[in-house]
Design a protein around this motif. Structure first.
Motif, PDB file in Angstrom:
ATOM      1  N   ARG A  76     -87.866  45.800  33.493  1.00  0.00           N
ATOM      2  CA  ARG A  76     -87.148  46.677  34.499  1.00  0.00           C
ATOM      3  C   ARG A  76     -87.978  47.502  35.160  1.00  0.00           C
ATOM      4  NH1 ARG A  76     -81.754  46.385  31.511  1.00  0.00           N
ATOM      5  NH2 ARG A  76     -80.834  44.677  32.684  1.00  0.00           N
ATOM      6  N   ASP A  77     -88.786  48.388  34.563  1.00  0.00           N
ATOM      7  CA  ASP A  77     -89.778  49.346  35.122  1.00  0.00           C
ATOM      8  C   ASP A  77     -90.699  48.507  35.987  1.00  0.00           C
ATOM      9  OD1 ASP A  77     -88.686  51.283  33.839  1.00  0.00           O
ATOM     10  OD2 ASP A  77     -89.899  51.708  32.059  1.00  0.00           O
ATOM     11  N   ASN A 129     -89.033  47.082  38.965  1.00  0.00           N
ATOM     12  CA  ASN A 129     -88.692  48.274  39.729  1.00  0.00           C
ATOM     13  C   ASN A 129     -89.781  48.924  40.884  1.00  0.00           C
ATOM     14  OD1 ASN A 129     -86.459  50.294  37.687  1.00  0.00           O
ATOM     15  ND2 ASN A 129     -86.136  48.338  38.688  1.00  0.00           N
ATOM     16  N   VAL A 173     -83.791  48.663  42.490  1.00  0.00           N
ATOM     17  CA  VAL A 173     -83.782  50.042  42.780  1.00  0.00           C
ATOM     18  C   VAL A 173     -83.466  50.107  44.274  1.00  0.00           C
ATOM     19  CG1 VAL A 173     -85.389  50.823  41.135  1.00  0.00           C
ATOM     20  CG2 VAL A 173     -86.056  50.230  43.329  1.00  0.00           C
ATOM     21  N   TYR A 226     -80.912  40.400  42.520  1.00  0.00           N
ATOM     22  CA  TYR A 226     -81.308  41.353  43.513  1.00  0.00           C
ATOM     23  C   TYR A 226     -80.838  41.033  44.928  1.00  0.00           C
ATOM     24  CZ  TYR A 226     -84.524  42.212  39.651  1.00  0.00           C
ATOM     25  OH  TYR A 226     -84.682  42.117  38.203  1.00  0.00           O
ATOM     26  N   GLN A 244     -83.869  43.946  48.753  1.00  0.00           N
ATOM     27  CA  GLN A 244     -84.768  44.043  47.785  1.00  0.00           C
ATOM     28  C   GLN A 244     -85.974  43.005  47.812  1.00  0.00           C
ATOM     29  OE1 GLN A 244     -82.229  44.699  44.299  1.00  0.00           O
ATOM     30  NE2 GLN A 244     -82.261  46.674  44.475  1.00  0.00           N
TER      31      GLN A 244
END
Length: 176
Positions: A16-17, A20, A26, A60, A64
């Motif tokens: 996820r990081d 993102n 995000v 998403y 995004q």
């Protein structure tokens, strides 16, 4: 051995990081009153991590996806998305009104990745776009198309000239 594969939540967090950083999962900061982060999965099963690693667990938004593509196109610089370039005053003539506000690009993140890898991703985007154009052109004339790319063979079948049935195999040319 001979037991279930236990996957910690931190493994999902790592993916996820990374996603993102490219604007996936995000808020993009787009100039709209409401924005969604998409659908973020809340289960942490080992099989789901495998799905997640190829982008098939969290979901998403189209905004995004646009942010992701523009981040790659701008060499890893993620900019705040905008619909407007500028705002102008109204005019009583057929001339464009005076400039009231200009929307400047706003860098919100720089992806932490060596530029040579960003360039490789760009080249792959171009390659697969070109490949899809080539396949669509040849489907006008042929039912089957075999394209070899390294050890992979792309097999495209289109007997009715309407819908593609596309598969990839890691083998020699399939037999008829």
């Amino acid at each position: 051995y001979d037991g279930p594969l236990e996957v910690p939540k931190e493994s999902f967090d790592k993916y996820r990081d990374m996603f993102n950083e490219y604007g996936l999962g995000v808020k993009t900061g787009i100039d709209l009153p409401v924005e969604s982060v998409g659908v973020i999965g809340d289960r942490y099963d080992s099989g789901l991590l495998l799905d997640f690693s190829i982008g098939q667990y969290d979901t998403y938004t189209p905004v995004q996806i646009s942010s992701y593509i523009s981040t790659i196109a701008s060499s890893g610089n993620r900019y705040k998305l905008h619909f407007l370039k500028e705002i102008r005053n109204s005019s009583k003539t057929d001339k464009i009104g005076n400039l009231k506000k200009k929307i400047e690009p706003e860098l919100i993140h720089k992806v932490n990745l060596d530029p040579k890898y960003i360039d490789r991703i760009k080249k792959l985007f171009i390659f697969f776009h070109s490949l899809s154009l080539l396949i669509n052109f040849f489907h006008l004339f042929y039912n089957y198309i075999y394209i070899k790319f390294f050890d992979f063979v792309f097999v495209c079948y289109n007997p009715d000239k309407l819908v593609d049935d596309f598969s990839v195999t890691k083998s020699a040319k399939p037999e008829n």
